[in-house]
Scaffold this active site. Structure first.
Site: not given
Length: 381
Positions: A112, A125, A132, A136, A139, A242-244, A362
């Site tokens: 996508e 994007c 993936c 995560c 996600c 991508s910390l989070h 996102c």
């Protein structure tokens, strides 16, 4: 006017056309392909430049469109090569103007791509993998197993399909574009497919082709530490992390690659990122999860972690998806978190969710095509 998704692309994407594609090749790659096809060596350099211009500057979708070269050579090229796009199997437009394409590649796998428009510009994007590998926890894309890396051609083709749809060929000269920025934030982890991502981005940056400045390209990584320095040195693009989470215990859960490359290693790599400076800050992406990572104490620890690094913090309200194990932080918690980070001198905008009604926001990207393929073939998964 309806987008032009051509039947010829369906044949190419179905793997029925065995001619090699020139999409994804730079000038040297095109020259090598021409030599391999029997082109005279004294003409290869010039002809490779001609083809590069037609493919990436003018957006030609057939050799017949290349009117500056002879009909005989156009016919010869058509016998030997293709410049087809992936097939668009699903195209959606959100009520807020966000667009999402589901593209099918030659082996039937899909990924996508999303365009997020602003008034006179917009960010595309782009995906780097089918599925993936990083899983995560928050996600949706991470719930789909990695199938394979995308090739350089499949990565750059996403940009070309988007420009086909929006009508942005030839490359605008005045810089006023609806696709002004590229963000490598789609499906997959770009630094785990670095070679193909780098080849595609170098084509996108070429001033004689698509001509998007490196300053308008952002690569997002969950923390593939060994590749960060190389990315900055070779590509000089903007870096987003991508910390989070602000401690290893929580980040091990939310972003599992942290178990391999913990926060100390990640922060060291960011402090020495070659392309970072006060004008080009590292962006820290921080998804806001209710009661998980959104306390004032965690905001203060985030400030401590990034001290000394040219930084911007993007606070991302969690975008729910079916079966998600988390909820979005409450507005007051997000406000307090942002206030602490802002008061410490760091820009801390709260990202406005876009494309939620078409699952394009996102963390929401995930194609159902792999499940459908398994069902059709009887493969468990």
């Amino acid at each position: 006017m309806a987008p032009d998704f051509r039947a010829t692309d369906r044949a190419f994407s179905a793997g029925l056309d065995r001619r090699p594609s020139l999409i994804g090749l730079d000038r040297d790659g095109i020259a090598r392909a021409l030599l391999d096809a029997g082109e005279r060596s004294d003409k290869v350099k010039m002809r490779a430049s001609q083809l590069f211009h037609w493919i990436y500057h003018r957006g030609a979708r057939s050799f017949d469109e290349m009117t500056s070269i002879s009909k005989a050579w156009r016919a010869d090229l058509d016998d030997r090569f293709v410049i087809g796009r992936p097939e668009v199997t699903n195209y959606q437009e959100s009520s807020d103007g966000t667009r999402k394409w589901l593209m099918r590649f030659g082996d039937g796998h899909e990924a996508e791509t999303v365009h997020i428009p602003e008034e006179d510009r917009g960010a595309l994007c782009v995906s780097s993998q089918v599925g993936c590998t990083l899983t995560c926890a928050f996600c949706h894309t991470g719930t789909q197993k990695l199938v394979r890396n995308l090739t350089a051609g499949e990565i750059i083709a996403q940009l070309m399909v988007a420009r086909d749809t929006i009508g942005e060929w030839p490359t605008p000269k005045d810089g006023n574009r609806y696709i002004s920025n590229i963000v490598m934030m789609g499906m997959g982890e770009p630094l785990l497919n670095y070679e193909n991502v780098a080849r595609a981005l170098k084509i996108a940056m070429d001033g004689d082709g698509i001509a998007i400045s490196k300053r308008r390209i952002t690569l997002s990584t969950s923390g593939v530490v060994p590749m960060i320095e190389r990315c900055g040195r070779e590509l000089e693009v903007n870096l987003a992390i991508s910390l989070h989470a602000v401690n290893d215990e929580l980040r091990d859960v939310l972003v599992p690659i942290n178990r391999k490359h913990p926060l100390r290693e990640l922060m060291d790599a960011c402090r020495t990122y070659p392309a970072a400076n006060n004008a080009r800050r590292i962006t820290w992406e921080y998804v806001m999860l209710d009661g998980i990572n959104d306390s004032p104490a965690e905001a203060r620890e985030l400030v401590r972690l990034i001290r000394g690094i040219p930084s911007k913090v993007n606070l991302i309200p969690f975008n729910p998806w079916p079966g998600a194990p988390y909820a979005c932080s409450k507005p007051e918690a997000i406000r307090k978190f942002a206030e602490i980070v802002n008061d410490a001198g760091y820009s801390s905008p709260v990202r406005t969710p876009r494309g939620q009604d078409i699952m394009a926001a996102c963390g929401q990207l995930k194609t159902a095509s792999e499940r459908e393929r398994r069902q059709k073939t009887g493969v468990a998964g």
